[in-house]
Design an enzyme around this catalytic site. Structure first.
Site, PDB file in Angstrom:
ATOM      1  N   CYS A 139      11.279  -2.477  -4.714  1.00 50.19           N
ATOM      2  CA  CYS A 139      10.829  -1.389  -3.845  1.00 50.19           C
ATOM      3  C   CYS A 139      11.968  -0.515  -3.337  1.00 50.19           C
ATOM      4  CB  CYS A 139      10.054  -1.966  -2.664  1.00 50.19           C
ATOM      5  SG  CYS A 139      10.968  -3.262  -1.804  1.00 50.19           S
ATOM      6  N   LYS A 162       9.089   6.603   7.755  1.00 54.16           N
ATOM      7  CA  LYS A 162       8.015   7.484   7.264  1.00 54.16           C
ATOM      8  C   LYS A 162       6.896   6.657   6.611  1.00 54.16           C
ATOM      9  CE  LYS A 162      11.287  10.651   5.605  1.00 54.16           C
ATOM     10  NZ  LYS A 162      11.688  11.921   5.010  1.00 54.16           N
ATOM     11  N   THR A 190      -2.277   1.641  -1.128  1.00 53.06           N
ATOM     12  CA  THR A 190      -3.010   0.437  -0.719  1.00 53.06           C
ATOM     13  C   THR A 190      -2.724   0.151   0.754  1.00 53.06           C
ATOM     14  OG1 THR A 190      -2.383  -0.377  -2.920  1.00 53.06           O
ATOM     15  CG2 THR A 190      -3.618  -1.878  -1.524  1.00 53.06           C
ATOM     16  N   GLY A 216       6.587   2.330   5.471  1.00 50.89           N
ATOM     17  CA  GLY A 216       6.246   1.090   6.152  1.00 50.89           C
ATOM     18  C   GLY A 216       6.080   1.186   7.648  1.00 50.89           C
ATOM     19  N   GLU A 225       5.110  -3.272   4.322  1.00 48.85           N
ATOM     20  CA  GLU A 225       6.312  -3.127   3.495  1.00 48.85           C
ATOM     21  C   GLU A 225       5.878  -2.403   2.227  1.00 48.85           C
ATOM     22  OE1 GLU A 225       9.430  -3.970   4.159  1.00 48.85           O
ATOM     23  OE2 GLU A 225       9.072  -4.973   6.055  1.00 48.85           O
ATOM     24  N   ALA A 232       2.847  -8.539  -3.112  1.00 51.04           N
ATOM     25  CA  ALA A 232       2.994  -7.821  -4.386  1.00 51.04           C
ATOM     26  C   ALA A 232       3.462  -8.817  -5.454  1.00 51.04           C
ATOM     27  CB  ALA A 232       4.001  -6.684  -4.225  1.00 51.04           C
ATOM     28  N   GLU A 278      10.638  -6.827   8.343  1.00 51.11           N
ATOM     29  CA  GLU A 278      10.733  -8.238   7.975  1.00 51.11           C
ATOM     30  C   GLU A 278      12.199  -8.641   8.114  1.00 51.11           C
ATOM     31  OE1 GLU A 278       8.798  -8.635   4.055  1.00 51.11           O
ATOM     32  OE2 GLU A 278       7.014  -9.286   5.140  1.00 51.11           O
ATOM     33  N   VAL A 332       2.067   2.340  -1.233  1.00 53.24           N
ATOM     34  CA  VAL A 332       1.756   3.159  -0.056  1.00 53.24           C
ATOM     35  C   VAL A 332       0.242   3.391   0.044  1.00 53.24           C
ATOM     36  CG1 VAL A 332       2.068   5.438   1.003  1.00 53.24           C
ATOM     37  CG2 VAL A 332       4.009   4.292  -0.089  1.00 53.24           C
ATOM     38  N   ASN A 345       6.209  -8.543  -7.580  1.00 56.00           N
ATOM     39  CA  ASN A 345       7.578  -8.495  -8.113  1.00 56.00           C
ATOM     40  C   ASN A 345       8.456  -9.676  -7.658  1.00 56.00           C
ATOM     41  OD1 ASN A 345       7.601  -7.485  -5.508  1.00 56.00           O
ATOM     42  ND2 ASN A 345       9.197  -5.972  -5.928  1.00 56.00           N
ATOM     43  N   GLY A 395       6.169   1.231  -0.630  1.00 55.25           N
ATOM     44  CA  GLY A 395       7.017   1.735  -1.714  1.00 55.25           C
ATOM     45  C   GLY A 395       8.099   2.701  -1.251  1.00 55.25           C
TER      46      GLY A 395
END
Ligand code: NDP
Length: 487
Positions: free
Chosen positions: A282, A454, A230, A457, A248, A149, A461, A228, A151, A250
């Site tokens: 996130c 849920k 994607t 993910g 990993e 991502a 990590e 989520v 960020n 949202g």
């Protein structure tokens, strides 16, 4: 001055694509194009696979301690180049220098260092079975892919490649097309540190390049960070070749503030968990449930500190603590959520508008925004916004607030503020989230596993268990006695 054009990084060097296709990268704080990047066409994609195969052959046969030694050199180079790399992150993402300078590169380096230290300690098992015995080996998976991502571009590249490389895998990383440069710099550092060519490759482009990675039968695992929606596409596509996946994704995380909490500390957590990196994190606690007894005190302090202490402006200015959102499109998306909040009946405590600071007038800023009078059914309370928009709700019953906090298909993070130690643990154990904080919010050290419950993910990590996710167990049975055969 001509605008630089970066190529894909394959087999230890830059490689020109054949299509000639490029894309532009803008500085979110100025709206200026700062460089171009070549798209990974079919030629590059094929070269990346060949390169990773060669890299894997060299890297996987080195001993873990040799790999560790090399990775630690990369860690030292990352730290040495902290300011240079932090500046790249500021220009690519729009986040403030004062964050990038002490967080982005450091937390990336920490994770590579952690896994470099851990890899030589990874051991198999041995067990007697009568006079025979078996033993297990932890072997690398092969070629792994990472999709990042925008960020925390460099940090995400480090968090994915650190455990993968430490375990002996080769890697192909695709950064977000909004923030492609940090991963290239990491690739150069790996080569300089002595990682063999082909072990870490960077391919550039948008969704199509990501899709190719998820489909390729030569890739054994994909580790994805993103939305989520994607993530679901990535899992579906990875199923075609039964790839291992780490997701990993949202969140829409709750923070519960009880009436015995240190309110100033809780306000600090709420502000960090909504306005740090201008809200593009996130794990943010975008649903703040405040006990009715302390609600007024909480929102009074929150309003004052938000209006007095947040300084938006040129992210490179070390005094600025609030940057620009990643793109014009994202700014518009965040504003559309704010409009929805107003139309659905929430009240603005502060913010709710775009900003055009004097030092960065063309940047994609949205003011730090707090909604009060929120209800659980509002769109702003249910959906991830990924911007500086906080929703404050009230409660007066512990069981009820736990139920409300859990009433979502997401489960990335959660927090609780209370001085009652029993309540703190009782409540946090009931919250359905993978990353939890008590009287704290947002810290994520290399040692601590992170990942979602849920739909937030799959897998983790960081932390010890992640190294296992980049290895496969080979069981070897050793016959010490004669085979008994009916044939
Ligand atoms: P996206 O899901 O839009 O994109 C993530 C990455 O996937 C990008 O590199 C993107 O490419 C790529 N991509 C897009 N479509 C596909 C596809 N069909 N197949 C394969 N790859 C694809 O997420 P954002 O970049 O917008 O990031 C924000 C999201 O990331 C938020 O939901 C946030 O919560 C989540 N996130 C989760 C974290 C966690 O650890 N749980 C940490 C950080 C963020 P491109 O962008 O170039 O088009």
């Amino acid at each position: 001055m001509t605008t630089p054009v970066y190529q894909n990084f394959i087999n230890g060097h830059f490689l020109k694509n054949q299509s000639g296709e490029t894309f532009a990268v803008k500085n979110p704080a100025t709206d200026d194009v700062i460089y171009y990047v070549e798209v990974a066409d079919a030629f590059i994609q094929n070269a990346a696979i060949q390169s990773a195969k060669q890299g894997f052959a060299a890297w996987s046969t080195m001993s873990p301690i040799e790999r560790s030694r090399i990775l630690l050199k990369a860690v030292a180079l990352l730290r040495e180049r902290n300011d240079l790399l932090a500046k790249i992150e500021v220009l690519d993402t729009g986040k403030p220098w004062q964050e990038a300078e002490c967080v982005d590169v450091q937390t990336g380096a920490d994770v590579i260092e952690y896994f470099a230290g851990l890899a030589p300690a990874q051991v198999g098992q041995q067990q007697m079975v009568g006079e025979d015995f078996y033993y297990t080996r932890k072997e690398p998976l092969g070629i792994c892919a990472g999709i990042g991502a925008w960020n925390y571009p460099l940090q995400i590249a480090c968090w994915k490649s650190g455990p993968a490389l430490a375990a002996g895998n080769a890697f192909i990383f695709k950064p977000s097309e909004e923030t492609p440069l940090g991963a290239i710099k990491l690739a150069e550092i790996f080569i300089e540190a002595g990682v063999p060519a082909g072990v870490f490759n960077v391919v550039q482009g948008a969704a199509e390049v990501g899709q190719w990675l998820t489909q390729s039968a030569d890739i054994e695992k994909v580790s994805f960070t993103g939305e989520v929606g994607t993530g679901k596409k990535v899992v579906a596509s990875a199923a075609g070749s039964l790839k291992d996946v780490t997701m990993e994704l949202g969140g829409k995380s709750p923070l519960l503030v009880f009436d015995d909490a240190d309110i100033s500390q809780a306000v600090s957590a709420a502000m960090l968990g909504n306005f740090y990196t201008q809200g593009e994190i996130c794990t943010n606690c975008t649903r703040i449930y405040v006990h009715k007894n302390v609600y007024q005190q909480f929102i009074d302090e929150l309003k004052t500190r938000t209006e007095e202490n947040i300084i938006a402006g040129d992210p490179l200015d070390p005094n600025v603590n609030f940057g620009a959102l990643i793109s014009k499109k994202h700014q518009q998306l965040v504003m559309s959520y704010i409009d929805k909040g107003i139309s659905e009946g929430a009240a603005l405590l502060t913010g709710g508008k775009t900003l055009s600071p004097a030092s960065a007038p063309n940047g994609y800023f949205v003011a730090p925004t707090v909604f009060i009078d929120c209800t659980d059914d509002m769109t702003i309370v249910k959906e991830e916004i990924f911007g500086p928009v906080m929703s404050v709700l009230t409660f007066d019953d512990e069981d009820d607030v736990i139920h409300r906090a859990n009433d979502t298909h997401l489960g990335l993070a959660a927090g609780v503020f209370t001085k009652d130690i029993k309540r703190a643990h009782r409540v946090i154990h009931q919250l359905q989230a993978g990353i939890c904080w008590i009287n704290s919010y947002g810290n994520s050290p290399a040692e601590m596993p992170v990942g979602g419950y849920k739909q937030s993910g799959i897998g983790r990590e960081n932390g010890i268990e992640t190294l296992d996710h980049y290895t496969q167990t080979k069981s070897i049975y050793v016959g010490m006695t004669n085979i008994e055969s009916p044939f």
